[in-house]
Scaffold this active site. Structure first.
Site, mmCIF file in Angstrom:
data_model
loop_
_atom_site.group_PDB
_atom_site.id
_atom_site.type_symbol
_atom_site.label_atom_id
_atom_site.label_comp_id
_atom_site.label_asym_id
_atom_site.label_seq_id
_atom_site.Cartn_x
_atom_site.Cartn_y
_atom_site.Cartn_z
ATOM 1 N N CYS A 11 0.793 -1.227 0.000
ATOM 2 C CA CYS A 11 0.000 0.000 0.000
ATOM 3 C C CYS A 11 0.822 1.272 0.000
ATOM 4 O O CYS A 11 2.039 1.239 0.056
ATOM 5 C CB CYS A 11 -0.913 0.024 1.216
ATOM 6 S SG CYS A 11 -0.035 -0.325 2.709
ATOM 7 N N GLY A 38 -1.534 0.628 -4.688
ATOM 8 C CA GLY A 38 -2.636 -0.195 -4.208
ATOM 9 C C GLY A 38 -3.927 0.302 -4.820
ATOM 10 O O GLY A 38 -4.217 1.500 -4.742
ATOM 11 N N ASN A 112 2.043 0.604 6.006
ATOM 12 C CA ASN A 112 2.633 -0.054 4.843
ATOM 13 C C ASN A 112 3.731 -0.974 5.358
ATOM 14 O O ASN A 112 4.687 -0.493 5.970
ATOM 15 C CB ASN A 112 3.222 0.998 3.888
ATOM 16 C CG ASN A 112 3.888 0.363 2.678
ATOM 17 O OD1 ASN A 112 3.632 -0.789 2.360
ATOM 18 N ND2 ASN A 112 4.729 1.113 2.009
ATOM 19 N N GLY A 113 3.591 -2.272 5.140
ATOM 20 C CA GLY A 113 4.608 -3.216 5.603
ATOM 21 C C GLY A 113 3.979 -4.477 6.147
ATOM 22 O O GLY A 113 2.805 -4.760 5.896
ATOM 23 N N CYS A 248 13.822 -1.837 0.809
ATOM 24 C CA CYS A 248 13.438 -2.812 -0.223
ATOM 25 C C CYS A 248 13.969 -2.368 -1.584
ATOM 26 O O CYS A 248 13.577 -1.325 -2.106
ATOM 27 C CB CYS A 248 11.915 -2.892 -0.272
ATOM 28 S SG CYS A 248 11.296 -3.887 -1.627
ATOM 29 N N TYR A 254 10.748 -1.792 -9.398
ATOM 30 C CA TYR A 254 9.393 -1.887 -9.933
ATOM 31 C C TYR A 254 8.351 -0.982 -9.255
ATOM 32 O O TYR A 254 7.562 -0.341 -9.949
ATOM 33 C CB TYR A 254 8.919 -3.342 -9.854
ATOM 34 C CG TYR A 254 7.476 -3.526 -10.229
ATOM 35 C CD1 TYR A 254 7.036 -3.284 -11.525
ATOM 36 C CD2 TYR A 254 6.534 -3.917 -9.283
ATOM 37 C CE1 TYR A 254 5.695 -3.432 -11.870
ATOM 38 C CE2 TYR A 254 5.199 -4.073 -9.622
ATOM 39 C CZ TYR A 254 4.784 -3.828 -10.913
ATOM 40 O OH TYR A 254 3.473 -3.970 -11.242
ATOM 41 N N ASP A 362 11.984 -6.806 -19.257
ATOM 42 C CA ASP A 362 10.970 -6.732 -18.195
ATOM 43 C C ASP A 362 11.680 -6.646 -16.850
ATOM 44 O O ASP A 362 12.869 -6.965 -16.743
ATOM 45 C CB ASP A 362 10.032 -7.949 -18.247
ATOM 46 C CG ASP A 362 8.682 -7.645 -17.562
ATOM 47 O OD1 ASP A 362 8.495 -6.530 -17.043
ATOM 48 O OD2 ASP A 362 7.814 -8.538 -17.555
ATOM 49 N N CYS A 452 14.617 -11.538 -1.387
ATOM 50 C CA CYS A 452 13.862 -12.382 -2.329
ATOM 51 C C CYS A 452 14.781 -12.959 -3.410
ATOM 52 O O CYS A 452 14.426 -13.929 -4.074
ATOM 53 C CB CYS A 452 12.691 -11.622 -2.936
ATOM 54 S SG CYS A 452 13.084 -9.975 -3.472
#
Ligand code: SF4
Length: 475
Positions: A11, A38, A112-113, A248, A254, A362, A452
Site C-alpha cells: 500500500c 494499491g 505499509n509493511g 526494499c 518496480y 521486463d 527475495c
C-alpha cells in the site's frame, strides 16, 4: 489482479498537518498520486482537535470518495491509505485507516509493511483479553498502542516499536497530531516535506508530496518518529537505526513511480542504469549482435529498455501497447475473454517486431505465468527471435516484509533453473541481471534488502510461523 506477474506492494500512506486548509481534499490528491501502490481500497481519516471522522471503502481513490463523503471530513490533521489486496469479503474489513476509541482519545492508523512477529503479538494481546476483529497486523499495532502505558503518544509509540519486528512505515492520527513512524531497518519508504502554506506532509513517495507543492523533502529516517502538529517538526529517534539499513530494493526496480527520489537517487535514472548494466553483462557473454530491436514491457521497464538500447546499440522501439486499466476492474472477464489472457491487456505493434530479433526487457518474473504468453504474442506478430532480459536476479524466495509474491513454491525461479524457465516461457534466450549489476545500478553495495533474490533476510524469520502469519490479501 488479472494477467499480472509482478510482486505487489501492500500500500501507500500519507499524513498531513495543514492548519486552515482543506486537509481531506489535500489527502485525496496525495492518495491519487499513490494509486499505483494499491488499487483495491482507500481511506481517509481527519481530526479537528477533538474527534476523528473517517471514510473508507473498496475501490480506486476516485471511486471511494465523492464530494458528499469529503464534506464530512473536517479538521487540520489527516491520514490516508491506499491498499492492495487480492480478493474477497474481507476487503472492507481490512481497509485502512484502522480506527478505535482509546482511554487516551481517538486513534487511527495506516500501515505499509508487515510484522514478522504478528502471530506472537496477537496471542499476547488475546491473552490479556483484547478482542480482535480481523487477521490484520495493523489492528494488532493499533491495539498495542491503545493499551500501552506512557504519558504521551510518543512514549506509547516508542514502547510499541520496541516489540514490533518487521516492516512498518506508519501514519498515526490522534485528535491533534499526525505521527510518521518508520521501522529501524527502513524497509518501506516514507518521506516528509514542508507545505508552502504552512504545515507538513508525509507520504510513501515524494511524487505525492510534490503534488501538494511540498518543498525541502527528506526521508523519515529508520527508527524515527516525527510529530506533525506545529509549525516546527518534532523528531524523536525512538530506536537506533539498524546497520546496515534494509530498504526494499524492489522499490527501485518496480514499485515506485519514476519521479521518486531516495538518497539523491532518482528511480527513472536507476532503472535506466539497470538496463545499462544488463546490456553490459549480456554483451560480455555473447557480443552485441543479438537483436534488431529492444522493446520494454510497459510501463515500468521503459527506462531500463532505454538504458539497454543506449549501451547495446540496439535500437529502442515500442512493441506493446498496454490496455492500462484492464487489470484493475472489478468486473471479471467472461470465459472467452479470459482465454485471451495477456492479449486482453497488451496489443503488439506488428510493424515494429515483424521479422526482427526482439530483445524484450521486463523488470521481474514471479510465478512465470505471463512471460510465456507475452513471448507468444511477439511470435504471433512475426518476431523472428525473442530474447528476454530481466532487470533483476531470479526471485527464488518469498517476501515477509509486506510484498506479496506468493509462497516459495509459487515462485518459478525456486522450482526451475534459468534454462528451464527459458524453455517454459518459449524464449530463444533468457537473461537475468546479476545481484552485483543490480547493486551497481542502485549505486550502493549494501543498505538494501535483497532477500527475495538471496534468501538472506535482514531479520530472523521463523519461516513456518511467518508463512501462516502473513495471509495474502488480509492486510
Ligand atoms: S524480500 Fe524482496 S520484496 Fe521483500 S523487502 Fe526484501 S527486497 Fe523487497
Amino acid at each position: 489482479m488479472v494477467f499480472d506477474d509482478h510482486p505487489h506492494e501492500e500500500c501507500g500512506v500519507i499524513g498531513i498537518f495543514a492548519p486552515n486548509e482543506d486537509v481531506a481534499r489535500m489527502t485525496f490528491f496525495g492518495l491519487y498520486a499513490l494509486q499505483h501502490r494499491g488499487q483495491e481500497a482507500a481511506g481517509i481519516a481527519v481530526a479537528d482537535g477533538q474527534a476523528i471522522s473517517m471514510h473508507k471503502s473498496v475501490g480506486l481513490v476516485s471511486q471511494v470518495f465523492t464530494p458528499n463523503t469529503m464534506a464530512e471530513l473536517n479538521g487540520d490533521y489527516a491520514i490516508g491509505h491506499t491498499r492492495y489486496s487480492t480478493t474477497g469479503s474481507s476487503l472492507l474489513r481490512n481497509a485502512q485507516p484502522f480506527m478505535i476509541e482509546t482511554i487516551h482519545g481517538p486513534l487511527a492508523l495506516a500501515h505499509n509493511g508487515n510484522l514478522v512477529n504478528s502471530a506472537e503479538l496477537r496471542n499476547e494481546l488475546m491473552q490479556h483479553g483484547v478482542g480482535l476483529s480481523s487477521s490484520s497486523d495493523t489492528e494488532v499495532m493499533t491495539m498495542m498502542l491503545a493499551r500501552n502505558g506512557g504519558a504521551t503518544w510518543e512514549e506509547r509509540i516508542r514502547t510499541a516499536m520496541s516489540k514490533w519486528i518487521g516492516a512498518y512505515s506508519l501514519v498515526i492520527l490522534t485528535r491533534d497530531c499526525v505521527y510518521a513512524v518508520r521501522d529501524p531497518w527502513g524497509f518501506r519508504p516514507l518521506c516528509i516535506g514542508w507545505l508552502p502554506g504552512g504545515g507538513h506532509a508525509v507520504a510513501s513517495e515524494t511524487g505525492a508530496l510534490q503534488t501538494l507543492g511540498c518543498e525541502a523533502i527528506r526521508d523519515v529516517q529508520p527508527g524515527e518518529v516525527v510529530s506533525l502538529s506545529n509549525s516546527a517538526l518534532k523528531v524523536m529517534q525512538a530506536l537506533p537505526p539498524m546497520e546496515p539499513s534494509a530498504m526494499c530494493v524492489f522499490e527501485h526496480i518496480y514499485f515506485a513511480r519514476p519521479d521518486q527520489t531516495w538518497d539523491g537517487l532518482n528511480v527513472h535514472h536507476v532503472r535506466q542504469k539497470l538496463g545499462e548494466e544488463l546490456a553490459k553483462e549480456i554483451s560480455h557473454r555473447r557480443g552485441s549482435d543479438f537483436g534488431d530491436v529492444v522493446i520494454p514491457v510497459p510501463d515500468s521497464s521503459v527506462p531500463a529498455a532505454i538504458g539497454f538500447s543506449h549501451v547495446s546499440g540496439i535500437p529502442y522501439n515500442d512493441g506493446f501497447i498496454k490496455n492500462r486499466y484492464v487489470g484493475r476492474t472489478f468486473i471479471e472477464p467472461t470465459d472467452s475473454l479470459r482465454k485471451r489472457g495477456v492479449a486482453l491487456k497488451f496489443n503488439v505493434i506488428q510493424e515494429n517486431v515483424l521479422d526482427k530479433r526482439v530483445v524484450m526487457i521486463d523488470d521481474s518474473i514471479v510465478r512465470g505465468n505471463t512471460m510465456g504468453p507475452l513471448v507468444k504474442l511477439l511470435r504471433n506478430a512475426g518476431a523472428k527471435e525473442v530474447h528476454v532480459a530481466i532487470t533483476c536476479p531470479p526471485i527464488a524466495h518469498p517476501c515477509f516484509m509486506g510484498v506479496d509474491m506468493g509462497r516459495q513454491e509459487d515462485l518459478i525461479a525456486h522450482r526451475r533453473t534459468v534454462d528451464e524457465i527459458c524453455c517454459h516461457v518459449g524464449a530463444d534466450s533468457l537473461y537475468y541481471l546479476s545481484a552485483e549489476g543490480m547493486m551497481r545500478a542502485v549505486g550502493r553495495e549494501d543498505g538494501f534488502c535483497q532477500a527475495c533474490f538471496t534468501g538472506r533476510y535482514p531479520i530472523a524469520v521463523d519461516l513456518p510461523n511467518v508463512k501462516t502469519g502473513f495471509e495474502r490479501g488480509t492486510k
